[in-house]
Design a protein around this motif. Sequence first.
Motif, PDB file in Angstrom:
ATOM      1  N   TYR A 142      -7.400  13.754 -30.662  1.00  0.00           N
ATOM      2  CA  TYR A 142      -8.830  13.845 -30.378  1.00  0.00           C
ATOM      3  C   TYR A 142      -9.525  12.623 -30.959  1.00  0.00           C
ATOM      4  O   TYR A 142      -9.262  12.238 -32.098  1.00  0.00           O
ATOM      5  CB  TYR A 142      -9.426  15.112 -30.987  1.00  0.00           C
ATOM      6  CG  TYR A 142      -8.905  16.382 -30.373  1.00  0.00           C
ATOM      7  CD1 TYR A 142      -9.243  16.722 -29.066  1.00  0.00           C
ATOM      8  CD2 TYR A 142      -8.074  17.236 -31.089  1.00  0.00           C
ATOM      9  CE1 TYR A 142      -8.769  17.893 -28.493  1.00  0.00           C
ATOM     10  CE2 TYR A 142      -7.601  18.412 -30.528  1.00  0.00           C
ATOM     11  CZ  TYR A 142      -7.946  18.726 -29.240  1.00  0.00           C
ATOM     12  OH  TYR A 142      -7.472  19.881 -28.669  1.00  0.00           O
ATOM     13  N   GLU A 143     -10.397  12.040 -30.175  1.00  0.00           N
ATOM     14  CA  GLU A 143     -11.171  10.903 -30.653  1.00  0.00           C
ATOM     15  C   GLU A 143     -12.454  10.813 -29.823  1.00  0.00           C
ATOM     16  O   GLU A 143     -12.409  10.644 -28.609  1.00  0.00           O
ATOM     17  CB  GLU A 143     -10.369   9.603 -30.530  1.00  0.00           C
ATOM     18  CG  GLU A 143     -11.071   8.423 -31.171  1.00  0.00           C
ATOM     19  CD  GLU A 143     -10.147   7.226 -31.334  1.00  0.00           C
ATOM     20  OE1 GLU A 143     -10.641   6.105 -31.253  1.00  0.00           O
ATOM     21  OE2 GLU A 143      -8.932   7.431 -31.541  1.00  0.00           O
ATOM     22  N   ARG A 144     -13.573  10.917 -30.494  1.00  0.00           N
ATOM     23  CA  ARG A 144     -14.851  10.883 -29.785  1.00  0.00           C
ATOM     24  C   ARG A 144     -15.474   9.485 -29.788  1.00  0.00           C
ATOM     25  O   ARG A 144     -16.330   9.189 -28.952  1.00  0.00           O
ATOM     26  CB  ARG A 144     -15.827  11.887 -30.410  1.00  0.00           C
ATOM     27  CG  ARG A 144     -15.421  13.334 -30.177  1.00  0.00           C
ATOM     28  CD  ARG A 144     -16.509  14.274 -30.642  1.00  0.00           C
ATOM     29  NE  ARG A 144     -16.179  15.661 -30.319  1.00  0.00           N
ATOM     30  CZ  ARG A 144     -16.437  16.243 -29.155  1.00  0.00           C
ATOM     31  NH1 ARG A 144     -17.042  15.551 -28.202  1.00  0.00           N
ATOM     32  NH2 ARG A 144     -16.097  17.499 -28.931  1.00  0.00           N
ATOM     33  N   ASN A 145     -15.076   8.641 -30.729  1.00  0.00           N
ATOM     34  CA  ASN A 145     -15.629   7.285 -30.798  1.00  0.00           C
ATOM     35  C   ASN A 145     -14.479   6.288 -30.826  1.00  0.00           C
ATOM     36  O   ASN A 145     -13.475   6.497 -30.176  1.00  0.00           O
ATOM     37  CB  ASN A 145     -16.533   7.151 -32.028  1.00  0.00           C
ATOM     38  CG  ASN A 145     -17.719   8.100 -31.975  1.00  0.00           C
ATOM     39  OD1 ASN A 145     -18.520   8.032 -31.062  1.00  0.00           O
ATOM     40  ND2 ASN A 145     -17.837   8.975 -32.972  1.00  0.00           N
ATOM     41  N   GLY A 146     -14.599   5.227 -31.579  1.00  0.00           N
ATOM     42  CA  GLY A 146     -13.494   4.287 -31.724  1.00  0.00           C
ATOM     43  C   GLY A 146     -12.990   3.757 -30.395  1.00  0.00           C
ATOM     44  O   GLY A 146     -13.762   3.246 -29.574  1.00  0.00           O
ATOM     45  N   ASN A 147     -11.688   3.891 -30.170  1.00  0.00           N
ATOM     46  CA  ASN A 147     -11.077   3.373 -28.955  1.00  0.00           C
ATOM     47  C   ASN A 147     -11.560   4.074 -27.697  1.00  0.00           C
ATOM     48  O   ASN A 147     -11.355   3.575 -26.587  1.00  0.00           O
ATOM     49  CB  ASN A 147      -9.549   3.491 -29.052  1.00  0.00           C
ATOM     50  CG  ASN A 147      -8.955   2.422 -29.940  1.00  0.00           C
ATOM     51  OD1 ASN A 147      -9.528   1.348 -30.095  1.00  0.00           O
ATOM     52  ND2 ASN A 147      -7.805   2.711 -30.528  1.00  0.00           N
ATOM     53  N   ARG A 148     -12.162   5.250 -27.842  1.00  0.00           N
ATOM     54  CA  ARG A 148     -12.669   5.950 -26.660  1.00  0.00           C
ATOM     55  C   ARG A 148     -13.928   5.289 -26.108  1.00  0.00           C
ATOM     56  O   ARG A 148     -14.359   5.583 -24.986  1.00  0.00           O
ATOM     57  CB  ARG A 148     -12.964   7.416 -26.991  1.00  0.00           C
ATOM     58  CG  ARG A 148     -11.720   8.291 -27.016  1.00  0.00           C
ATOM     59  CD  ARG A 148     -12.137   9.756 -27.134  1.00  0.00           C
ATOM     60  NE  ARG A 148     -13.142  10.081 -26.141  1.00  0.00           N
ATOM     61  CZ  ARG A 148     -12.853  10.340 -24.859  1.00  0.00           C
ATOM     62  NH1 ARG A 148     -11.620  10.268 -24.433  1.00  0.00           N
ATOM     63  NH2 ARG A 148     -13.819  10.650 -24.023  1.00  0.00           N
ATOM     64  N   ASN A 149     -14.528   4.375 -26.856  1.00  0.00           N
ATOM     65  CA  ASN A 149     -15.720   3.700 -26.371  1.00  0.00           C
ATOM     66  C   ASN A 149     -15.448   2.928 -25.084  1.00  0.00           C
ATOM     67  O   ASN A 149     -16.358   2.684 -24.289  1.00  0.00           O
ATOM     68  CB  ASN A 149     -16.263   2.736 -27.432  1.00  0.00           C
ATOM     69  CG  ASN A 149     -16.915   3.474 -28.598  1.00  0.00           C
ATOM     70  OD1 ASN A 149     -17.348   4.610 -28.455  1.00  0.00           O
ATOM     71  ND2 ASN A 149     -16.971   2.826 -29.737  1.00  0.00           N
ATOM     72  N   SER A 150     -14.186   2.551 -24.867  1.00  0.00           N
ATOM     73  CA  SER A 150     -13.853   1.788 -23.670  1.00  0.00           C
ATOM     74  C   SER A 150     -14.083   2.609 -22.411  1.00  0.00           C
ATOM     75  O   SER A 150     -14.681   2.124 -21.440  1.00  0.00           O
ATOM     76  CB  SER A 150     -12.384   1.320 -23.725  1.00  0.00           C
ATOM     77  OG  SER A 150     -11.519   2.427 -23.921  1.00  0.00           O
ATOM     78  N   VAL A 151     -13.633   3.858 -22.399  1.00  0.00           N
ATOM     79  CA  VAL A 151     -13.817   4.679 -21.210  1.00  0.00           C
ATOM     80  C   VAL A 151     -15.291   5.057 -21.044  1.00  0.00           C
ATOM     81  O   VAL A 151     -15.792   5.154 -19.920  1.00  0.00           O
ATOM     82  CB  VAL A 151     -12.912   5.926 -21.256  1.00  0.00           C
ATOM     83  CG1 VAL A 151     -13.381   6.935 -22.272  1.00  0.00           C
ATOM     84  CG2 VAL A 151     -12.801   6.570 -19.879  1.00  0.00           C
ATOM     85  N   GLU A 152     -16.009   5.238 -22.146  1.00  0.00           N
ATOM     86  CA  GLU A 152     -17.433   5.526 -22.051  1.00  0.00           C
ATOM     87  C   GLU A 152     -18.175   4.337 -21.456  1.00  0.00           C
ATOM     88  O   GLU A 152     -19.120   4.498 -20.674  1.00  0.00           O
ATOM     89  CB  GLU A 152     -17.990   5.857 -23.440  1.00  0.00           C
ATOM     90  CG  GLU A 152     -17.397   7.101 -24.084  1.00  0.00           C
ATOM     91  CD  GLU A 152     -17.696   8.367 -23.301  1.00  0.00           C
ATOM     92  OE1 GLU A 152     -18.657   8.346 -22.498  1.00  0.00           O
ATOM     93  OE2 GLU A 152     -16.988   9.360 -23.481  1.00  0.00           O
ATOM     94  N   ARG A 153     -17.748   3.135 -21.804  1.00  0.00           N
ATOM     95  CA  ARG A 153     -18.374   1.937 -21.259  1.00  0.00           C
ATOM     96  C   ARG A 153     -18.178   1.870 -19.749  1.00  0.00           C
ATOM     97  O   ARG A 153     -19.097   1.529 -18.998  1.00  0.00           O
ATOM     98  CB  ARG A 153     -17.778   0.702 -21.926  1.00  0.00           C
ATOM     99  CG  ARG A 153     -18.295  -0.624 -21.377  1.00  0.00           C
ATOM    100  CD  ARG A 153     -17.497  -1.777 -21.924  1.00  0.00           C
ATOM    101  NE  ARG A 153     -17.869  -3.032 -21.280  1.00  0.00           N
ATOM    102  CZ  ARG A 153     -17.088  -4.113 -21.294  1.00  0.00           C
ATOM    103  NH1 ARG A 153     -15.917  -4.077 -21.891  1.00  0.00           N
ATOM    104  NH2 ARG A 153     -17.484  -5.219 -20.708  1.00  0.00           N
TER     105      ARG A 153
END
Length: 211
Positions: free
Chosen positions: A161-172
């Motif tokens: 589970y990761e809400r920030n960090g490397n997941r920012n790429s898919v949010e972008r």
Amino acid sequence: MPENASLSGSIDQINLEFIEREATPRFLMKLSIQLHLAGLSLSNTVSVLEIFGVDRARSTVHNWVHKADLQPEDGQNPDHVAVDETVIQLNDEQYWLYAAVDPETNELLHTELEPTTNKVIAHAFFAELREKHNVDDAVFLIDGSHSLKDACSRHGLDFRYERNGNRNSVERVFREVKRRTTSFSNCFSNAQADTADDWLRSFAFAWNQLI
């Protein structure tokens, strides 16, 4: 997308084998496809063609994009994969966009547009992703979605589970997709779901070339 990104590499990769009879020079067709996918509206893309003395309708450029059948290149081998799902408005209906992104490169690996979200659809998305790319040894980054967690478990994939960090790429990526589909109403106006799905894969191709 970066404003100073070069278009030449992705233009060379656009295949126009679908063309039988078309008076427009092929370079201008490729340029039109790339400009639209890079962020230009259909109306503004048509205006660029007019600079070269070519008069074409917005629907013509839209058809070029659709028929070119562009999509992200297969065979990637990422260490991590960020996967998420988000709602996309298509006319008066809501669809779910599934996307997988390599957080180290920000490249889109795979997209799928679905009418709903559930465990069966998530499982099918992961199956297609595994067919396209070498991801069995990758660590999957997911949020609290139960369907994504279930899909990872059923496929025997390592995830966290990761809400920030490397997941920012898919949010972008999702932010850019939503910006495009809300700012340029002629992208998805009166479009069928399969046409929108094709456009999103074409967008993924262009995104990977220009990041």
